[in-house]
Write an enzyme that holds these catalytic residues in place. Sequence first.
Site, PDB file in Angstrom:
ATOM      1  N   GLY A 109      -0.488  -9.232 -37.634  1.00  0.00           N
ATOM      2  CA  GLY A 109      -1.205  -8.096 -38.213  1.00  0.00           C
ATOM      3  C   GLY A 109      -1.668  -7.164 -37.111  1.00  0.00           C
TER       4      GLY A 109
ATOM      5  N   THR B  64      11.795  12.678 -27.300  1.00  0.00           N
ATOM      6  CA  THR B  64      10.497  12.974 -27.914  1.00  0.00           C
ATOM      7  C   THR B  64      10.076  14.419 -27.647  1.00  0.00           C
ATOM      8  OG1 THR B  64       9.352  12.214 -25.937  1.00  0.00           O
ATOM      9  CG2 THR B  64       9.716  10.579 -27.670  1.00  0.00           C
TER      10      THR B  64
ATOM     11  N   ASP C 208       4.376 -10.920 -39.791  1.00  0.00           N
ATOM     12  CA  ASP C 208       3.916 -10.724 -41.175  1.00  0.00           C
ATOM     13  C   ASP C 208       4.833  -9.785 -41.956  1.00  0.00           C
ATOM     14  OD1 ASP C 208       2.680  -8.956 -39.140  1.00  0.00           O
ATOM     15  OD2 ASP C 208       2.008  -7.836 -40.903  1.00  0.00           O
TER      16      ASP C 208
ATOM     17  N   THR D 286       4.521   8.887 -31.829  1.00  0.00           N
ATOM     18  CA  THR D 286       4.549  10.122 -31.043  1.00  0.00           C
ATOM     19  C   THR D 286       5.158  11.276 -31.830  1.00  0.00           C
ATOM     20  OG1 THR D 286       4.701   8.799 -29.047  1.00  0.00           O
ATOM     21  CG2 THR D 286       5.328  11.107 -28.830  1.00  0.00           C
TER      22      THR D 286
ATOM     23  N   LYS E 247       4.499  -8.755 -35.328  1.00  0.00           N
ATOM     24  CA  LYS E 247       4.890  -8.254 -36.648  1.00  0.00           C
ATOM     25  C   LYS E 247       5.628  -9.291 -37.502  1.00  0.00           C
ATOM     26  CE  LYS E 247       5.003  -3.667 -37.103  1.00  0.00           C
ATOM     27  NZ  LYS E 247       5.164  -2.223 -36.954  1.00  0.00           N
TER      28      LYS E 247
ATOM     29  N   LYS F 233       3.163  -3.251 -27.946  1.00  0.00           N
ATOM     30  CA  LYS F 233       2.651  -3.368 -26.565  1.00  0.00           C
ATOM     31  C   LYS F 233       1.190  -2.946 -26.508  1.00  0.00           C
ATOM     32  CE  LYS F 233       5.756  -0.562 -24.968  1.00  0.00           C
ATOM     33  NZ  LYS F 233       6.639  -0.352 -26.135  1.00  0.00           N
TER      34      LYS F 233
ATOM     35  N   GLY G 173       3.912   5.847 -27.381  1.00  0.00           N
ATOM     36  CA  GLY G 173       2.909   5.906 -28.444  1.00  0.00           C
ATOM     37  C   GLY G 173       2.434   4.485 -28.671  1.00  0.00           C
ATOM     38  N   HIS G 174       1.247   4.168 -28.184  1.00  0.00           N
ATOM     39  CA  HIS G 174       0.727   2.808 -28.288  1.00  0.00           C
ATOM     40  C   HIS G 174      -0.476   2.814 -29.220  1.00  0.00           C
ATOM     41  CE1 HIS G 174       2.564   1.907 -24.051  1.00  0.00           C
ATOM     42  NE2 HIS G 174       3.468   2.232 -24.962  1.00  0.00           N
TER      43      HIS G 174
ATOM     44  N   GLN H  41       7.857   2.134 -23.491  1.00  0.00           N
ATOM     45  CA  GLN H  41       9.237   2.081 -23.989  1.00  0.00           C
ATOM     46  C   GLN H  41       9.729   0.631 -24.083  1.00  0.00           C
ATOM     47  OE1 GLN H  41       8.690   4.773 -21.341  1.00  0.00           O
ATOM     48  NE2 GLN H  41       8.011   5.772 -23.184  1.00  0.00           N
TER      49      GLN H  41
ATOM     50  N   ASP I 102       8.057   0.246 -29.292  1.00  0.00           N
ATOM     51  CA  ASP I 102       7.277   0.190 -30.532  1.00  0.00           C
ATOM     52  C   ASP I 102       7.178  -1.233 -31.074  1.00  0.00           C
ATOM     53  OD1 ASP I 102       7.030   2.949 -30.373  1.00  0.00           O
ATOM     54  OD2 ASP I 102       8.899   3.261 -31.476  1.00  0.00           O
TER      55      ASP I 102
HETATM   56  P1  GDP Z   1       4.096   0.014 -28.834  1.00  0.00           P
HETATM   57  O1  GDP Z   1       4.744   1.318 -28.576  1.00  0.00           O
HETATM   58  O2  GDP Z   1       4.917  -1.134 -28.360  1.00  0.00           O
HETATM   59  O3  GDP Z   1       2.682  -0.050 -28.353  1.00  0.00           O
HETATM   60  O4  GDP Z   1       4.025  -0.128 -30.427  1.00  0.00           O
HETATM   61  P2  GDP Z   1       3.527   1.007 -31.456  1.00  0.00           P
HETATM   62  O5  GDP Z   1       2.047   1.069 -31.395  1.00  0.00           O
HETATM   63  O6  GDP Z   1       4.310   2.240 -31.282  1.00  0.00           O
HETATM   64  O7  GDP Z   1       4.040   0.378 -32.820  1.00  0.00           O
HETATM   65  C1  GDP Z   1       3.610  -0.862 -33.275  1.00  0.00           C
HETATM   66  C2  GDP Z   1       2.889  -0.671 -34.609  1.00  0.00           C
HETATM   67  O8  GDP Z   1       2.770  -1.912 -35.260  1.00  0.00           O
HETATM   68  C3  GDP Z   1       1.463  -0.148 -34.470  1.00  0.00           C
HETATM   69  O9  GDP Z   1       1.171   0.685 -35.559  1.00  0.00           O
HETATM   70  C4  GDP Z   1       0.606  -1.406 -34.511  1.00  0.00           C
HETATM   71  O10 GDP Z   1      -0.697  -1.189 -35.049  1.00  0.00           O
HETATM   72  C5  GDP Z   1       1.406  -2.265 -35.439  1.00  0.00           C
HETATM   73  N1  GDP Z   1       1.344  -3.706 -35.161  1.00  0.00           N
HETATM   74  C6  GDP Z   1       1.240  -4.342 -33.968  1.00  0.00           C
HETATM   75  N2  GDP Z   1       1.316  -5.675 -34.136  1.00  0.00           N
HETATM   76  C7  GDP Z   1       1.459  -5.878 -35.457  1.00  0.00           C
HETATM   77  C8  GDP Z   1       1.634  -7.042 -36.267  1.00  0.00           C
HETATM   78  O11 GDP Z   1       1.676  -8.177 -35.787  1.00  0.00           O
HETATM   79  N3  GDP Z   1       1.796  -6.840 -37.611  1.00  0.00           N
HETATM   80  C9  GDP Z   1       1.782  -5.617 -38.186  1.00  0.00           C
HETATM   81  N4  GDP Z   1       1.959  -5.517 -39.493  1.00  0.00           N
HETATM   82  N5  GDP Z   1       1.635  -4.504 -37.451  1.00  0.00           N
HETATM   83  C10 GDP Z   1       1.487  -4.628 -36.118  1.00  0.00           C
HETATM   84  P1  IMO Z   2       6.709   3.259 -26.703  1.00  0.00           P
HETATM   85  O1  IMO Z   2       6.025   3.065 -25.387  1.00  0.00           O
HETATM   86  C1  IMO Z   2      10.378   4.142 -28.813  1.00  0.00           C
HETATM   87  C2  IMO Z   2      13.058   7.125 -27.053  1.00  0.00           C
HETATM   88  C3  IMO Z   2      13.216   8.454 -27.778  1.00  0.00           C
HETATM   89  C4  IMO Z   2      14.640   8.794 -27.401  1.00  0.00           C
HETATM   90  C5  IMO Z   2      14.764   8.266 -25.977  1.00  0.00           C
HETATM   91  C6  IMO Z   2      14.587   9.347 -24.922  1.00  0.00           C
HETATM   92  O2  IMO Z   2       5.832   3.750 -27.786  1.00  0.00           O
HETATM   93  O3  IMO Z   2       7.466   2.032 -27.087  1.00  0.00           O
HETATM   94  P2  IMO Z   2      12.468  10.669 -24.025  1.00  0.00           P
HETATM   95  O4  IMO Z   2      11.515  11.556 -24.717  1.00  0.00           O
HETATM   96  O5  IMO Z   2      11.831   9.482 -23.381  1.00  0.00           O
HETATM   97  O6  IMO Z   2      13.379  11.386 -23.073  1.00  0.00           O
HETATM   98  O7  IMO Z   2      13.425  10.106 -25.188  1.00  0.00           O
HETATM   99  O8  IMO Z   2      13.756   7.296 -25.837  1.00  0.00           O
HETATM  100  N1  IMO Z   2      11.678   6.754 -26.729  1.00  0.00           N
HETATM  101  C7  IMO Z   2      10.984   5.801 -27.356  1.00  0.00           C
HETATM  102  N2  IMO Z   2      11.310   5.037 -28.418  1.00  0.00           N
HETATM  103  N3  IMO Z   2       9.204   3.971 -28.214  1.00  0.00           N
HETATM  104  C8  IMO Z   2       8.864   4.704 -27.123  1.00  0.00           C
HETATM  105  O9  IMO Z   2       7.740   4.468 -26.430  1.00  0.00           O
HETATM  106  C9  IMO Z   2       9.751   5.704 -26.676  1.00  0.00           C
HETATM  107  N4  IMO Z   2       9.739   6.612 -25.673  1.00  0.00           N
HETATM  108  C10 IMO Z   2      10.915   7.229 -25.707  1.00  0.00           C
HETATM  109  O10 IMO Z   2      13.047   8.310 -29.154  1.00  0.00           O
HETATM  110  O11 IMO Z   2      15.543   8.059 -28.192  1.00  0.00           O
HETATM  111 MG    MG Z   3       5.217   3.080 -29.583  1.00  0.00          MG
END
Ligand code: GDP
Ligand code: IMO
Ligand code: MG
Length: 427
Positions: free
Chosen positions: A411, A120, A324, A291, A322, A8, A32-33, A215, A5
Amino acid sequence: MQWGDEGKGKITDYLAEGADMVVRYQGGANAGHTIKVGDEVIALHLLPSGMVRPGVISVIGNGVVIDPETMKKEIEGLVRTGRSVENLRISDRANVVLPYHKVLDGAEERARGKKGVGTTGRGIGPCYSDKMSRSGILMGDLLDEEYLRDRIETILPMKKRLINSLGEEFDINPEELVKELLEYGRIYRDKIIDTSILINDYIKKGENILFEGAQGTMLDIDNGTYPYVTSSNCTSAAICSGAGVPPSAIEQVVGVAKAYTTRVGAGPFPTELHNEMGKILLHQGEEFGTTTGRERRCGWLDLVVLRHATRLNGPTSLAITKLDVLNDIDSIKVCVAYDIDGERVEHFPGSAPKMESAKPIYEELKGWKSWSEDTVELCQQGIEAMPREMRDYISYIEKDLGVKADIISVGKERDETIDLRPDRWSA
Ligand code: GDP
Ligand code: IMO
Ligand code: MG
């Protein structure tokens, strides 16, 4: 680089502008991207982030575990936004997440009780377990009725017994399951191919290929905070086995690292903050899982974790995201080492009890709160206009890790990105 999170999705979408192909190579719908395109917010779980860019070929590699039901919903969602899924290709060798994997995921978590991983619930662990124990069903199997029926008839009774032994009810008619899976086979028939051949053809042609990780390093099955991890390899090494490409094909590795740290689910997290500052990061960073909607645990940046991730992934550059979120903080702490049983430790330990007892040793850096200007706007003018303290924070990380940050994100939007790459693909 940490526990996922970290943006990516945003960075992949940003880099995908100059890419010909985007490939997912591990994980499943546990990811969850989130990508922001103008007013639209698109959350992808299984589909590669390249799907958002017209003309980019999106590939789901053999290392991914595919829930065909989730994939169908995700495709329908994208189609509703007017996007095409013409360019999607799915590996015939990718394992299928089946209904019993999701049932087992829940049953195992309940059986672990208080020691649960906090998965998840997407069936990831049981699906990868079946893959390793050679009881999996592959996407290509959905195209061969006779073979599929034979596999299901062999595997399903074992699964039923396993679920029942955990004290849970489970009954599914093998013929109905076969029918359902054949229907998915029919839907995806044109997309299911040997993706390794396709990717390697693109490599030979000199096309730009972007591999999108899911992840994070600390959730890696081999190198993370075991047993509080996911069930795949999340480091850059997994690109090769999960996409079917040789190590020599990888030219650059971009380590996506959030400017502070979060974690969803259970497990060790040395710099976790249980105070007001933790809440500030949670709310400023909108740290709620894409997610599962769960609150993400928040804490200061942990260089011990990042050193571990740097050693394992070999990033050729960093994308720090992030920043910001730290805008309104006077003084920013960075963990430089742990105190474990009175000893100063600079490398992430391997045993869960040691990880649990690690107490962070911090250094403090001055924040950029005193700047009255909109720091995001300043950053958009280029690195020279960036608040000095923000530059210092970035330099501090770069120096410790020995890796340059050439993408800085301040952002969610595509244009809230400072790109210092000397050889931008898109140029
Ligand atoms: P991922 O799993 O690595 O793809 O990340 P997620 O999408 O789960 O979580 C990142 C969250 O931060 C998302 O809601 C993005 O829209 C948001 N985000 C990404 N880059 C930035 C940033 O530079 N600043 C802020 N405020 N939000 C960001
Ligand atoms: P992205 O790609 C953050 C965590 C779950 C749990 C552990 C095992 O969005 O960064 P699973 O369902 O994979 O067997 O759960 O891994 N987890 C994540 N945490 N971002 C993810 O994906 C994750 N995918 C799994 O919360 O602790
Ligand atoms: Mg994510």
